[in-house]
Design an enzyme around this catalytic site. Structure first.
Site, PDB file in Angstrom:
ATOM      1  N   SER A 160     -27.143 106.982 -33.398  1.00  0.00           N
ATOM      2  CA  SER A 160     -27.318 108.392 -33.073  1.00  0.00           C
ATOM      3  C   SER A 160     -27.936 109.177 -34.220  1.00  0.00           C
ATOM      4  O   SER A 160     -27.819 108.810 -35.392  1.00  0.00           O
ATOM      5  CB  SER A 160     -25.962 109.021 -32.728  1.00  0.00           C
ATOM      6  OG  SER A 160     -25.369 108.359 -31.646  1.00  0.00           O
TER       7      SER A 160
HETATM    8  N1  SAH Z   1     -22.028 104.814 -32.650  1.00  0.00           N
HETATM    9  C1  SAH Z   1     -23.025 103.777 -32.807  1.00  0.00           C
HETATM   10  C2  SAH Z   1     -24.123 103.876 -31.793  1.00  0.00           C
HETATM   11  C3  SAH Z   1     -23.685 103.468 -30.470  1.00  0.00           C
HETATM   12  S1  SAH Z   1     -24.947 102.981 -29.338  1.00  0.00           S
HETATM   13  C4  SAH Z   1     -23.588 103.781 -34.199  1.00  0.00           C
HETATM   14  O1  SAH Z   1     -23.162 104.605 -35.020  1.00  0.00           O
HETATM   15  O2  SAH Z   1     -24.430 102.928 -34.489  1.00  0.00           O
HETATM   16  C5  SAH Z   1     -23.842 102.597 -28.018  1.00  0.00           C
HETATM   17  C6  SAH Z   1     -23.115 101.308 -28.172  1.00  0.00           C
HETATM   18  O3  SAH Z   1     -22.162 101.205 -27.132  1.00  0.00           O
HETATM   19  C7  SAH Z   1     -24.025 100.083 -28.034  1.00  0.00           C
HETATM   20  O4  SAH Z   1     -23.874  99.258 -29.145  1.00  0.00           O
HETATM   21  C8  SAH Z   1     -23.526  99.423 -26.752  1.00  0.00           C
HETATM   22  O5  SAH Z   1     -23.634  98.008 -26.772  1.00  0.00           O
HETATM   23  C9  SAH Z   1     -22.081  99.868 -26.720  1.00  0.00           C
HETATM   24  N2  SAH Z   1     -21.429  99.822 -25.409  1.00  0.00           N
HETATM   25  C10 SAH Z   1     -21.954 100.103 -24.189  1.00  0.00           C
HETATM   26  N3  SAH Z   1     -21.024  99.957 -23.238  1.00  0.00           N
HETATM   27  C11 SAH Z   1     -19.868  99.562 -23.856  1.00  0.00           C
HETATM   28  C12 SAH Z   1     -18.551  99.250 -23.411  1.00  0.00           C
HETATM   29  N4  SAH Z   1     -18.184  99.310 -22.121  1.00  0.00           N
HETATM   30  N5  SAH Z   1     -17.628  98.889 -24.329  1.00  0.00           N
HETATM   31  C13 SAH Z   1     -17.955  98.836 -25.647  1.00  0.00           C
HETATM   32  N6  SAH Z   1     -19.184  99.112 -26.122  1.00  0.00           N
HETATM   33  C14 SAH Z   1     -20.136  99.484 -25.248  1.00  0.00           C
END
Ligand code: SAH
Length: 226
Positions: A69
């Site tokens: 993000s």
């Molecule tokens: N906060 C993170 C960015 C997140 S991007 C950072 O600082 O880098 C969103 C993430 O959520 C991705 O890695 C994706 O694989 C994960 N994601 C999506 N659905 C999910 C679920 N049901 N459970 C856990 N992770 C999930």
């Protein structure tokens, strides 16, 4: 001065400018949070081919079609989570682990769930390298929360859900807070949810764009857009 030292100074100057111009100046003023944003080396969470843009005012692509993000969004959502030093926090969507590191600097303990094992392993290595130890990482469908360590004082979701997952609200303590992007696949709204007894109140805060939360209380995998 060694090259390494010069590079470290350059990152530090960029980080200081990011905190000042992108975060403080846009109204995020919590000093503990600003200190945490200043302490965590964001460049270490960014893949090498886009590392030069580590402190740009935007989200960046990481592996597996996911994103890290925009710094302001990390700061904004963290401020709205109202993290106290004694809080047990659940984070859904570890991704690179950057947001995990910020939360770990503010809370007592962070439990974090990622569905893609490879991302989780890379994040674990980065966080160990930075000596972040007050975290428990797991791999699975975080749309269902993490029942084994529930309840949580605070929950942050960094992937977008079609609506607030009931399992997450259920895993909050009374008075607990959940911050999550909710909406359609193109655009969402960051929502702050507060649990009071068996009731929850939802306050919409800010338009945003996140990758999808994939799972039982998120989007089905076959409808993932990328
Ligand atoms: N906060 C993170 C960015 C997140 S991007 C950072 O600082 O880098 C969103 C993430 O959520 C991705 O890695 C994706 O694989 C994960 N994601 C999506 N659905 C999910 C679920 N049901 N459970 C856990 N992770 C999930």
């Amino acid at each position: 001065m060694s090259n390494e030292r010069r590079q470290a100074d350059k990152w530090l100057a960029l980080r200081r400018r990011m905190v000042d111009e992108q975060i403080r100046r846009r109204g995020v003023g919590d000093p503990r949070l600003l200190d945490a944003m200043m302490a965590v080396p964001r460049e270490k969470f960014i893949p090498s081919h886009v590392r030069a843009a580590a402190y740009d005012d935007r989200a960046l692509p990481v592996a597996h079609g996911q994103t890290i993000s925009q710094p302001f969004i990390v700061a904004y959502m963290t401020e709205k989570l109202s993290v106290t030093p004694d809080a047990r926090v659940l984070e859904i969507g570890t991704g690179t682990g950057y947001q995990t590191a910020i939360l770990a600097a503010l809370a007592k303990h962070v439990f974090t769930v990622e569905r893609i094992a490879h991302l989780q392993q890379q994040a674990a290595a980065r966080l160990a390298d930075l000596n972040v130890s007050n975290i428990t990482m797991s791999c699975g469908d975080g749309s269902l929360g993490l029942l084994e360590h529930a309840p949580y004082d605070r929950i942050m979701v960094t992937a977008a859900a079609p609506s607030v997952p009931g399992h997450l609200a259920d895993q909050l303590v009374d008075g607990g807070v959940l911050v999550i992007p909710v909406g359609g696949s193109a655009e969402q709204t960051i929502v702050r949810v507060v649990r009071q007894g068996q009731r929850t109140t939802e306050t919409p805060l800010l338009a945003c764009r996140f990758v999808k939360l994939i799972g039982q209380e998120g989007w089905p995998i076959e409808k993932q857009s990328r």
